[in-house]
Design a protein around this motif. Sequence first.
Motif, PDB file in Angstrom:
ATOM      1  N   ARG A 173       0.830  -1.204   0.000  1.00  0.00           N
ATOM      2  CA  ARG A 173       0.000   0.000   0.000  1.00  0.00           C
ATOM      3  C   ARG A 173       0.867   1.258   0.000  1.00  0.00           C
ATOM      4  O   ARG A 173       0.536   2.255  -0.665  1.00  0.00           O
ATOM      5  CB  ARG A 173      -0.919   0.004   1.226  1.00  0.00           C
ATOM      6  CG  ARG A 173      -1.916   1.165   1.231  1.00  0.00           C
ATOM      7  CD  ARG A 173      -2.829   1.115   2.438  1.00  0.00           C
ATOM      8  NE  ARG A 173      -2.088   1.346   3.668  1.00  0.00           N
ATOM      9  CZ  ARG A 173      -2.651   1.369   4.880  1.00  0.00           C
ATOM     10  NH1 ARG A 173      -3.951   1.153   5.002  1.00  0.00           N
ATOM     11  NH2 ARG A 173      -1.916   1.586   5.953  1.00  0.00           N
ATOM     12  N   ASN A 174       1.966   1.223   0.734  1.00  0.00           N
ATOM     13  CA  ASN A 174       2.880   2.372   0.745  1.00  0.00           C
ATOM     14  C   ASN A 174       3.495   2.606  -0.633  1.00  0.00           C
ATOM     15  O   ASN A 174       3.739   3.754  -1.035  1.00  0.00           O
ATOM     16  CB  ASN A 174       3.985   2.146   1.776  1.00  0.00           C
ATOM     17  CG  ASN A 174       3.459   2.153   3.197  1.00  0.00           C
ATOM     18  OD1 ASN A 174       2.432   2.776   3.483  1.00  0.00           O
ATOM     19  ND2 ASN A 174       4.149   1.465   4.096  1.00  0.00           N
ATOM     20  N   ILE A 175       3.748   1.518  -1.356  1.00  0.00           N
ATOM     21  CA  ILE A 175       4.276   1.647  -2.719  1.00  0.00           C
ATOM     22  C   ILE A 175       3.204   2.226  -3.639  1.00  0.00           C
ATOM     23  O   ILE A 175       3.466   3.109  -4.465  1.00  0.00           O
ATOM     24  CB  ILE A 175       4.764   0.277  -3.230  1.00  0.00           C
ATOM     25  CG1 ILE A 175       5.954  -0.202  -2.394  1.00  0.00           C
ATOM     26  CG2 ILE A 175       5.143   0.337  -4.713  1.00  0.00           C
ATOM     27  CD1 ILE A 175       6.385  -1.623  -2.691  1.00  0.00           C
ATOM     28  N   LEU A 176       1.959   1.734  -3.480  1.00  0.00           N
ATOM     29  CA  LEU A 176       0.858   2.239  -4.303  1.00  0.00           C
ATOM     30  C   LEU A 176       0.633   3.733  -4.094  1.00  0.00           C
ATOM     31  O   LEU A 176       0.272   4.458  -5.033  1.00  0.00           O
ATOM     32  CB  LEU A 176      -0.432   1.486  -3.963  1.00  0.00           C
ATOM     33  CG  LEU A 176      -0.636   0.095  -4.572  1.00  0.00           C
ATOM     34  CD1 LEU A 176      -1.946  -0.496  -4.082  1.00  0.00           C
ATOM     35  CD2 LEU A 176      -0.614   0.164  -6.084  1.00  0.00           C
ATOM     36  N   ALA A 177       0.839   4.193  -2.868  1.00  0.00           N
ATOM     37  CA  ALA A 177       0.570   5.602  -2.564  1.00  0.00           C
ATOM     38  C   ALA A 177       1.454   6.545  -3.372  1.00  0.00           C
ATOM     39  O   ALA A 177       1.096   7.714  -3.570  1.00  0.00           O
ATOM     40  CB  ALA A 177       0.783   5.849  -1.069  1.00  0.00           C
ATOM     41  N   LYS A 178       2.581   6.042  -3.865  1.00  0.00           N
ATOM     42  CA  LYS A 178       3.502   6.885  -4.635  1.00  0.00           C
ATOM     43  C   LYS A 178       3.258   6.815  -6.148  1.00  0.00           C
ATOM     44  O   LYS A 178       3.851   7.580  -6.902  1.00  0.00           O
ATOM     45  CB  LYS A 178       4.947   6.488  -4.329  1.00  0.00           C
ATOM     46  CG  LYS A 178       5.328   6.656  -2.859  1.00  0.00           C
ATOM     47  CD  LYS A 178       6.748   6.184  -2.612  1.00  0.00           C
ATOM     48  CE  LYS A 178       7.120   6.330  -1.144  1.00  0.00           C
ATOM     49  NZ  LYS A 178       8.494   5.847  -0.866  1.00  0.00           N
ATOM     50  N   LEU A 179       2.412   5.871  -6.577  1.00  0.00           N
ATOM     51  CA  LEU A 179       2.197   5.699  -8.016  1.00  0.00           C
ATOM     52  C   LEU A 179       1.543   6.905  -8.698  1.00  0.00           C
ATOM     53  O   LEU A 179       1.847   7.187  -9.865  1.00  0.00           O
ATOM     54  CB  LEU A 179       1.366   4.441  -8.275  1.00  0.00           C
ATOM     55  CG  LEU A 179       2.055   3.108  -7.958  1.00  0.00           C
ATOM     56  CD1 LEU A 179       1.147   1.945  -8.363  1.00  0.00           C
ATOM     57  CD2 LEU A 179       3.401   2.992  -8.661  1.00  0.00           C
ATOM     58  N   PRO A 180       0.617   7.641  -8.048  1.00  0.00           N
ATOM     59  CA  PRO A 180       0.019   8.798  -8.740  1.00  0.00           C
ATOM     60  C   PRO A 180       1.043   9.858  -9.162  1.00  0.00           C
ATOM     61  O   PRO A 180       0.733  10.719  -9.985  1.00  0.00           O
ATOM     62  CB  PRO A 180      -0.953   9.355  -7.689  1.00  0.00           C
ATOM     63  CG  PRO A 180      -1.333   8.165  -6.864  1.00  0.00           C
ATOM     64  CD  PRO A 180      -0.067   7.359  -6.771  1.00  0.00           C
ATOM     65  N   GLU A 181       2.251   9.788  -8.611  1.00  0.00           N
ATOM     66  CA  GLU A 181       3.294  10.736  -9.000  1.00  0.00           C
ATOM     67  C   GLU A 181       3.853  10.438 -10.391  1.00  0.00           C
ATOM     68  O   GLU A 181       4.521  11.281 -10.993  1.00  0.00           O
ATOM     69  CB  GLU A 181       4.433  10.708  -7.978  1.00  0.00           C
ATOM     70  CG  GLU A 181       4.000  11.033  -6.547  1.00  0.00           C
ATOM     71  CD  GLU A 181       5.108  10.787  -5.540  1.00  0.00           C
ATOM     72  OE1 GLU A 181       6.233  10.414  -5.983  1.00  0.00           O
ATOM     73  OE2 GLU A 181       4.864  10.952  -4.329  1.00  0.00           O
ATOM     74  N   GLN A 182       3.599   9.212 -10.879  1.00  0.00           N
ATOM     75  CA  GLN A 182       4.144   8.819 -12.185  1.00  0.00           C
ATOM     76  C   GLN A 182       3.419   9.545 -13.324  1.00  0.00           C
ATOM     77  O   GLN A 182       2.281  10.000 -13.175  1.00  0.00           O
ATOM     78  CB  GLN A 182       4.018   7.299 -12.366  1.00  0.00           C
ATOM     79  CG  GLN A 182       4.779   6.487 -11.324  1.00  0.00           C
ATOM     80  CD  GLN A 182       6.270   6.675 -11.422  1.00  0.00           C
ATOM     81  OE1 GLN A 182       6.816   6.866 -12.517  1.00  0.00           O
ATOM     82  NE2 GLN A 182       6.944   6.647 -10.271  1.00  0.00           N
ATOM     83  N   GLU A 183       4.096   9.621 -14.465  1.00  0.00           N
ATOM     84  CA  GLU A 183       3.590  10.418 -15.590  1.00  0.00           C
ATOM     85  C   GLU A 183       2.629   9.665 -16.497  1.00  0.00           C
ATOM     86  O   GLU A 183       1.778  10.260 -17.147  1.00  0.00           O
ATOM     87  CB  GLU A 183       4.769  10.925 -16.425  1.00  0.00           C
ATOM     88  CG  GLU A 183       5.702  11.852 -15.652  1.00  0.00           C
ATOM     89  CD  GLU A 183       6.896  12.269 -16.483  1.00  0.00           C
ATOM     90  OE1 GLU A 183       7.033  11.747 -17.613  1.00  0.00           O
ATOM     91  OE2 GLU A 183       7.680  13.104 -16.011  1.00  0.00           O
ATOM     92  N   SER A 184       2.774   8.336 -16.572  1.00  0.00           N
ATOM     93  CA  SER A 184       1.953   7.567 -17.513  1.00  0.00           C
ATOM     94  C   SER A 184       1.793   6.137 -17.029  1.00  0.00           C
ATOM     95  O   SER A 184       2.416   5.716 -16.049  1.00  0.00           O
ATOM     96  CB  SER A 184       2.613   7.559 -18.901  1.00  0.00           C
ATOM     97  OG  SER A 184       3.830   6.814 -18.853  1.00  0.00           O
TER      98      SER A 184
END
Length: 508
Positions: free
Chosen positions: A336-347
């Motif tokens: 879940r902590n890893i998922l929380a950072k995914l919206p920062e990705q560009e595509s």
Amino acid sequence: MNIKTATEQIRGAVKAYLAKDDQGLYLIPPQMQRPLIMMGPPGIGKTAIVSQVAEDLGVNFVSYSMTHHTRQSALGLPYIADATYGGKEYKISRYTMSEIIASTYDAIERTGVSEGIIFLDEVNCVSETLAPAMLQFLQYKTFGQHKLPVGWVIVTAGNPPEYNRSARDFDAAMLDRMKRIDIEPDLDVWMDYATTHGVHPAILTYLTNKPQNFYHVHAGVESTSIVTARGWEDLSRMLLAYEHEGLDVDLNLIGQYLQDQEIAEDFSLYLELFEKYQDDYQVSAILSGSAGAELKSRAKRAPFDERVALVNLLLDVLLGNAHRLAADKKALLEVRNILAKLPEQESGVTILAALSAAEVEAQAELKRMIADGYASGNRQMAQARKAEILSTLHTDVGRAVAQAGGSLSAADAYAAAKAAFNNLVRDLGAASKEYVSKIDAAIDFVNDAYGDSQEMLIFTTHLAVDPDFMHFVAEHGSKKFVEHSRGLMFHDRSAQLLGEVDKLEGLA
């Protein structure tokens, strides 16, 4: 003291040594941090408890057996170097960094954690040529010219001379600079450990009935007989592996771990009887609540050793389930902590790459744990599940990216990852609900067969000493467990966790 008390003493000492004030200075200066030495017979788990303390505190752990080292490997090798003193150049002797000191720096580089425990086993069995350097290290944390990194605690272990002919006593001046912890075998404490670490139920039942065979070391002139806690645990792992592979266990195998002919033969005979109990008692039927009257009647009529065998068969399954659920939960929380950072990705493509990198990192960490050999089985299980979950998310997002022709947006890719994650969370919720019903069914069966008897006491107290089980009960509740354990248990930790259950019930 027993191994449980020794663990508490070591954990307390290490925490105190690593404690810092508001300025970031150690409360106990490194030069005043006495090395710890555990003295006790072989095979009682000295190495295991130190590695567990390191894991609990989140610091590095490096272990060496000093009987394998020479003066050169411990101290480093000499070489000629140039130096200038008073304007004049000289050729002087220097030493390469000790292998032992270097291993601590390797650990720091590998983990990024600056603090740790260096554990030196059989420290009082070093060769005469190494002994002076060993005493220097224990007193000054220095091998040759190289010092142990600041923030590293020295913990050592040794066997008393009566157990090891090459052992020697430290002199009074040396002991005055160390914290000595004397440890003795304790079956009750080991049984708590064994139950929560999945030791084969046949061993648990056998030692319940024959506690005098738990630990036996006799070093004779012509022969040596030795049965230790380490031997029982290693035999357990072999029994479980043999069962998994469908191999037959015989006296020759047992005797390789229980190196006393009489005890090995006795356990071999008992194992045959226990296997019959395994076949006769339908544990899966009991846990599903579908055990028939005939099975309950047999349990009521059974002699004590058979009753204990049944209790341990139930415990083996229930605690195994508790550990797997705890590993799943821990893994999901980390993902879940890893998922929380995914919206920062560009595509979607970069999200896919981030998941792939996280999966590779999780697999690498699992391999490191296995290679080091000191991470607990539960920790390795959680790490393996983390890698599996990341693989599932990576596959689902990869499928979504492929279906979109490689041009999936970051928002849609994140939604795919989140949907896959939520499915796994729901699966955990369903498994948890099923597990509560198994707990209740097991308690009902034991209560119907034995009531609030010694068998119920064994059952509830062995459940209560398992942290994963008690945390599960605190979170999900089990009224039947609480009802039957309140009048039987007296462990402080159990009472504390049951208090947490009461608070949760009050909020419901």
